[in-house]
Design a protein around this motif. Structure first.
Motif, mmCIF file in Angstrom:
data_model
loop_
_atom_site.group_PDB
_atom_site.id
_atom_site.type_symbol
_atom_site.label_atom_id
_atom_site.label_comp_id
_atom_site.label_asym_id
_atom_site.label_seq_id
_atom_site.Cartn_x
_atom_site.Cartn_y
_atom_site.Cartn_z
ATOM 1 N N CYS A 49 0.851 -1.186 0.000
ATOM 2 C CA CYS A 49 0.000 0.000 0.000
ATOM 3 C C CYS A 49 0.886 1.236 0.000
ATOM 4 N N GLN A 50 0.504 2.179 -0.837
ATOM 5 C CA GLN A 50 1.232 3.441 -0.927
ATOM 6 C C GLN A 50 0.217 4.557 -1.069
ATOM 7 N N GLN A 51 0.389 5.636 -0.331
ATOM 8 C CA GLN A 51 -0.543 6.751 -0.348
ATOM 9 C C GLN A 51 0.181 8.028 -0.772
ATOM 10 N N ASP A 52 -0.589 9.085 -0.950
ATOM 11 C CA ASP A 52 0.033 10.378 -1.238
ATOM 12 C C ASP A 52 0.113 11.197 0.051
ATOM 13 N N ILE A 58 -1.209 11.065 6.109
ATOM 14 C CA ILE A 58 0.071 11.200 6.813
ATOM 15 C C ILE A 58 -0.076 11.276 8.336
ATOM 16 N N HIS A 59 -1.300 11.255 8.811
ATOM 17 C CA HIS A 59 -1.533 11.299 10.253
ATOM 18 C C HIS A 59 -0.887 10.078 10.912
ATOM 19 N N LYS A 60 -0.308 10.271 12.094
ATOM 20 C CA LYS A 60 0.410 9.179 12.759
ATOM 21 C C LYS A 60 -0.486 7.969 13.041
ATOM 22 N N LYS A 76 4.996 7.555 4.826
ATOM 23 C CA LYS A 76 5.079 8.924 4.316
ATOM 24 C C LYS A 76 6.511 9.422 4.224
ATOM 25 N N ASP A 77 7.383 8.853 5.008
ATOM 26 C CA ASP A 77 8.774 9.293 5.028
ATOM 27 C C ASP A 77 9.602 8.702 3.891
ATOM 28 N N ARG A 78 9.037 7.760 3.162
ATOM 29 C CA ARG A 78 9.796 7.094 2.110
ATOM 30 C C ARG A 78 9.351 7.474 0.706
#
Length: 102
Positions: A49-52, A58-60, A76-78
């Motif tokens: 899974c990959q998001q924008d 990006i919420h923890k 999100k950091d990658r």
């Protein structure tokens, strides 16, 4: 608001959110469970899974949920949040879809 996942094996279930705003809790409850179910149905247990960079993504709390439940997850950091490589749909499919609705 509309959410849809796309991969070489097909499309996920479509999620239409008609009222209110999206936050991390709502994203987990109304979208991520469907994303997980759809991904597992289409791809088994070997997918990522990959998001924008959308705020709910990006919420923890969302990042933790994704890391805990998806078979593999790119945090999100990658990945750069505004990369056209990440969301090609933003640059092609959505424009076509909007144009066909006129």
């Amino acid at each position: 608001m509309v959410w849809l996942g796309v991969c070489a094996q097909g499309l996920t279930e479509l999620v239409i959110i008609e009222h209110g705003t999206m936050n991390a809790e709502r994203y987990i409850n109304e979208v991520l469970h469907i994303a997980l179910r759809s991904g597992n149905r289409m791809l088994g247990d070997d997918w990522t899974c990959q998001q924008d960079g959308a705020k709910p993504h990006i919420h923890k709390m969302v990042q933790k949920w994704c890391a805990d439940y998806f078979p593999s997850f790119i945090s999100k950091d990658r990945w750069p949040p505004n990369s056209p490589d990440l969301c090609p749909l933003d640059y092609s499919l959505w424009n076509e879809l909007a144009g066909s609705m006129d």
